[in-house]
Design a protein around this motif. Structure first.
Motif, short mmCIF file in Angstrom:
data_model
loop_
_atom_site.label_atom_id
_atom_site.label_comp_id
_atom_site.label_asym_id
_atom_site.label_seq_id
_atom_site.Cartn_x
_atom_site.Cartn_y
_atom_site.Cartn_z
N LEU A 168 0.65 -1.16 0.05
CA LEU A 168 -0.11 -0.11 0.11
C LEU A 168 0.95 1.17 -0.13
CD1 LEU A 168 -2.88 -1.04 2.52
CD2 LEU A 168 -3.05 -0.54 0.21
N LYS A 169 2.10 1.34 0.78
CA LYS A 169 2.70 2.41 0.72
C LYS A 169 3.32 2.82 -0.57
CE LYS A 169 3.83 2.16 5.69
NZ LYS A 169 5.09 1.85 6.74
N THR A 170 3.67 1.78 -1.46
CA THR A 170 3.95 2.10 -2.92
C THR A 170 3.06 2.81 -3.74
OG1 THR A 170 3.56 0.03 -3.73
CG2 THR A 170 5.58 0.16 -2.38
N LEU A 171 1.81 2.83 -3.51
CA LEU A 171 0.74 3.35 -4.17
C LEU A 171 0.32 4.66 -3.95
CD1 LEU A 171 -1.47 0.16 -3.87
CD2 LEU A 171 0.15 0.42 -5.59
N ASP A 172 0.10 5.34 -5.16
CA ASP A 172 -0.49 6.73 -5.23
C ASP A 172 -2.03 6.75 -4.49
OD1 ASP A 172 1.74 7.71 -6.23
OD2 ASP A 172 0.99 7.57 -8.16
N ASN A 173 -2.57 7.89 -4.20
CA ASN A 173 -3.93 8.05 -3.49
C ASN A 173 -4.87 7.66 -4.47
OD1 ASN A 173 -2.34 9.18 -1.52
ND2 ASN A 173 -3.33 11.24 -1.86
N GLY A 174 -5.94 6.82 -3.93
CA GLY A 174 -7.06 6.55 -4.80
C GLY A 174 -6.80 5.68 -6.05
N VAL A 175 -5.80 4.65 -6.04
CA VAL A 175 -5.56 4.07 -7.19
C VAL A 175 -6.35 2.81 -7.39
CG1 VAL A 175 -3.31 5.15 -7.50
CG2 VAL A 175 -3.43 2.82 -6.29
N PHE A 176 -7.10 2.29 -6.12
CA PHE A 176 -8.01 1.08 -6.33
C PHE A 176 -9.13 1.40 -5.88
CE2 PHE A 176 -3.86 -1.40 -6.35
CZ PHE A 176 -4.10 -2.42 -7.17
N ASP A 177 -10.25 0.96 -6.78
CA ASP A 177 -11.75 1.18 -6.36
C ASP A 177 -11.96 0.63 -5.00
OD1 ASP A 177 -12.77 2.88 -8.67
OD2 ASP A 177 -12.15 0.76 -9.72
N ILE A 178 -11.58 -0.70 -4.80
CA ILE A 178 -11.89 -1.44 -3.30
C ILE A 178 -10.64 -1.98 -2.91
CG2 ILE A 178 -13.42 -3.10 -2.41
CD1 ILE A 178 -15.07 -1.01 -3.65
N ILE A 179 -10.54 -1.68 -1.62
CA ILE A 179 -9.44 -2.29 -0.82
C ILE A 179 -9.96 -3.13 0.19
CG2 ILE A 179 -7.53 -1.81 0.81
CD1 ILE A 179 -6.90 -0.57 -1.89
N TYR A 180 -9.73 -4.53 0.17
CA TYR A 180 -10.44 -5.53 0.76
C TYR A 180 -9.34 -6.28 1.85
CZ TYR A 180 -12.63 -10.20 1.62
OH TYR A 180 -13.13 -11.24 2.22
N MET A 181 -9.79 -6.39 3.21
CA MET A 181 -8.98 -7.33 3.89
C MET A 181 -9.63 -8.28 4.65
SD MET A 181 -9.11 -3.66 5.06
CE MET A 181 -7.51 -3.15 5.38
N ASP A 182 -9.10 -9.38 4.91
CA ASP A 182 -9.67 -10.65 5.36
C ASP A 182 -8.80 -11.22 6.39
OD1 ASP A 182 -10.91 -12.84 6.05
OD2 ASP A 182 -10.95 -13.97 4.22
N PRO A 183 -8.23 -10.61 7.46
CA PRO A 183 -7.07 -10.96 8.29
C PRO A 183 -7.67 -12.54 8.69
CG PRO A 183 -7.89 -8.81 8.92
CD PRO A 183 -8.91 -9.39 7.99
N MET A 184 -6.49 -13.12 9.12
CA MET A 184 -6.33 -14.51 9.71
C MET A 184 -7.26 -14.46 10.80
SD MET A 184 -5.03 -16.75 7.57
CE MET A 184 -4.71 -18.34 8.43
N PHE A 185 -8.26 -15.15 10.86
CA PHE A 185 -9.40 -15.04 12.05
C PHE A 185 -8.86 -15.72 13.09
CE2 PHE A 185 -12.93 -14.25 9.57
CZ PHE A 185 -13.20 -14.87 8.62
N THR A 186 -8.82 -14.89 14.33
CA THR A 186 -8.34 -15.12 15.71
C THR A 186 -8.95 -16.50 16.09
OG1 THR A 186 -9.84 -13.55 16.59
CG2 THR A 186 -7.35 -12.76 16.14
N GLU A 187 -10.14 -16.72 15.65
CA GLU A 187 -11.01 -17.80 16.09
C GLU A 187 -11.06 -18.58 14.85
OE1 GLU A 187 -14.20 -17.48 18.71
OE2 GLU A 187 -14.03 -15.35 19.21
N GLU A 188 -10.29 -20.00 14.80
CA GLU A 188 -10.44 -20.62 13.67
C GLU A 188 -11.79 -21.07 13.22
OE1 GLU A 188 -8.18 -24.46 11.75
OE2 GLU A 188 -7.64 -23.78 13.57
N ILE A 189 -12.24 -20.94 11.79
CA ILE A 189 -13.35 -21.21 11.39
C ILE A 189 -13.44 -22.56 10.58
CG2 ILE A 189 -15.30 -20.71 10.04
CD1 ILE A 189 -14.99 -17.88 10.78
N LYS A 190 -14.27 -23.60 11.10
CA LYS A 190 -14.08 -24.74 10.15
C LYS A 190 -14.05 -24.61 8.56
CE LYS A 190 -16.37 -29.37 10.14
NZ LYS A 190 -17.43 -30.22 10.58
#
Length: 257
Positions: A168-190
């Motif tokens: 992200l730090k290498t990118l200019d402002n507003g260059v992706f329409d959507i930024i998505y994050m799905d961090p590894m769940f702290t509670e594991e899901i089957k």
């Protein structure tokens, strides 16, 4: 701890050549299998293992005997349903031709689903900080052909072998329409068990103020979070939580004005 590459239990000339090519690309050592088990190679070499077989490329982190390998995973059935109703696409407000950055690529099923929806005019990039996992994803996305309806969508996904914040730090402002994050769940899901073999190798970092600030800077339309329903990150970082009854994870969105 390093990584070595070897062949399947019964090597062929093709798998030996493939393993040697991978060793050259990744600048790692090729080790002759000699009919050793994965446990035996781990004990002998004290390294993570990449295995070149006829069917696929596998990754065995130290101490694990179940492999990680590429498969479209949930994208296989998600893309056979009306995509405009897919929860990620719906909450993101994605449009055909949009650009999408998946900060937590995982098995790449979200990225593939989005790529299928936004089409050839769109742009999908995924971050994976573990070099071995990133390499398997790159090769899988470029080679997997068992699901013809997903071939073009998979080929369009570009894998970046960097931590999301660093990218992200290498990118200019507003260059992706959507930024998505799905961090590894702290509670594991089957349901997320396909990623189990590499949980110990994957980046388990959770959301931070720095990550969020960079995401909001780079996003043009929205920042989207997927997290366990017990997660407090929705409220902590100002996401509008979209509750999904009878599911173990929710989505949240921050619209960029």
């Amino acid at each position: 701890m390093g990584t070595i590459v070897t062949t399947a239990y019964r090597p062929t000339a093709d798998t030996i050549a493939e393993a040697e090519r991978i060793a050259g690309e990744l600048d790692i050592q090729f080790i002759v299998r000699n009919k050793r088990s994965i446990d035996r190679i781990h004990a002998d070499e004290q390294s993570d293992i990449l295995v070149a077989s006829k069917e696929r490329l596998e990754f065995y982190p130290m101490g694990k005997t179940e492999p990680f390998f590429f498969h479209p995973n949930s994208a296989a059935f998600r893309t056979k349903r009306p995509l405009e109703r897919d929860p990620l696409i719906e909450v993101s407000g994605l449009a055909r031709g949009d650009s999408f950055l998946d900060c937590t690529l995982g098995m790449a099923s979200d990225a593939i689903t989005v790529s299928q929806y936004i089409g050839s005019d769109g742009n999908v990039v995924g971050c994976e900080s573990n070099l071995n996992i990133a390499y398997i994803l790159k090769k899988g996305l470029s080679r997997y052909d068992a699901m013809p309806h997903l071939t073009e969508a998979m080929r369009r996904v570009r894998v970046v072998s960097l931590d999301a914040i660093d990218y992200l730090k290498t990118l200019d402002n507003g260059v992706f329409d959507i930024i998505y994050m799905d961090p590894m769940f702290t509670e594991e899901i089957k349901e997320a068990s396909n990623f189990t073999p590499v949980r110990s190798s994957a980046n388990m970092g959770q959301l931070t103020d720095e990550w969020m600030e960079e995401a909001k800077r780079v996003a043009k339309k929205a920042v989207v979070l997927k997290a366990h329903f017990r997660s407090q990150d929705f409220e902590r970082f100002g996401f509008e939580r979209r509750v999904r009854p009878n599911t173990k994870f929710h989505y949240g969105v921050i619209k960029i004005k």
